[in-house]
Design a protein around this motif. Sequence first.
Motif, short mmCIF file in Angstrom:
data_model
loop_
_atom_site.label_atom_id
_atom_site.label_comp_id
_atom_site.label_asym_id
_atom_site.label_seq_id
_atom_site.Cartn_x
_atom_site.Cartn_y
_atom_site.Cartn_z
N ASN A 160 0.82 -1.21 0.00
CA ASN A 160 0.00 0.00 0.00
C ASN A 160 0.85 1.26 0.00
N THR A 161 1.96 1.24 0.74
CA THR A 161 2.83 2.40 0.78
C THR A 161 3.51 2.62 -0.57
N VAL A 162 3.92 1.53 -1.21
CA VAL A 162 4.54 1.65 -2.54
C VAL A 162 3.53 2.24 -3.53
N THR A 163 2.30 1.74 -3.50
CA THR A 163 1.26 2.27 -4.37
C THR A 163 1.03 3.75 -4.10
N TRP A 164 1.00 4.11 -2.83
CA TRP A 164 0.82 5.50 -2.39
C TRP A 164 1.96 6.38 -2.91
N LEU A 165 3.19 5.88 -2.78
CA LEU A 165 4.35 6.64 -3.26
C LEU A 165 4.29 6.85 -4.77
N LEU A 166 4.06 5.75 -5.50
CA LEU A 166 4.09 5.83 -6.96
C LEU A 166 2.95 6.66 -7.54
N SER A 167 1.89 6.83 -6.77
CA SER A 167 0.79 7.68 -7.24
C SER A 167 1.04 9.15 -6.91
N LYS A 168 2.15 9.42 -6.24
CA LYS A 168 2.55 10.77 -5.83
C LYS A 168 1.56 11.40 -4.84
N ASP A 169 0.82 10.55 -4.11
CA ASP A 169 -0.08 11.08 -3.10
C ASP A 169 0.67 11.77 -1.97
N PHE A 170 1.96 11.48 -1.82
CA PHE A 170 2.72 12.12 -0.75
C PHE A 170 2.89 13.62 -0.99
#
Length: 198
Positions: A33-43
Amino acid sequence: MKSLEELYKRALDLKNKGMGDKEISTELHLSVNTVTWLLSKDFLKESKVQDVKIGWRTAGVYGSRISSISEIIADIIDEESQIGEYQVSSILGITINGIPFATMVSYLMDKELVVYRPHPSRKEGLFSSNFASVRGKNIVIIDDVASTGETLKRTIMDVKSEGGNVVLVVVLASKIHGDEIMGVRLRSIIRTSLIGSS
């Protein structure tokens, strides 16, 4: 923010090299989930991550340091086998990061070495035929980080399906809650936990 941007760049680089989110999560010691979050640039938005990155490169660059940590792992295995009143037959290392520790522990304890490779797109992983088999043996699983527990669960199921008996799981660091996984005792040198809410 800079460290998140660097983590994003590392994840993106691995993605561009053909790795899937699960493989990237294993490499970076993050949940899928964190990888998906990172790659979607949600950060880049106001959202907060619900994960902890575990890095142990300082220990991993020297065999002597891996040996020192492996002595701790061997001591934990001895302690647990006395409490549980069982004999350990073999030490299983999960590729890639569990193998150096499992190799050293098998040497220190004079036990067989099993090498297991989870498969990112199939249900079953693979046991290397160059090392010991698990059939009829009491197995201790060693890995570096327990993030979601999915790799450990898959490993336990595959050991059972091959006729082995998992008696203990030992990891360097655990991000999962609890002292058991699929009914098997889980020990970690370090346990992480998030405090507070996002």
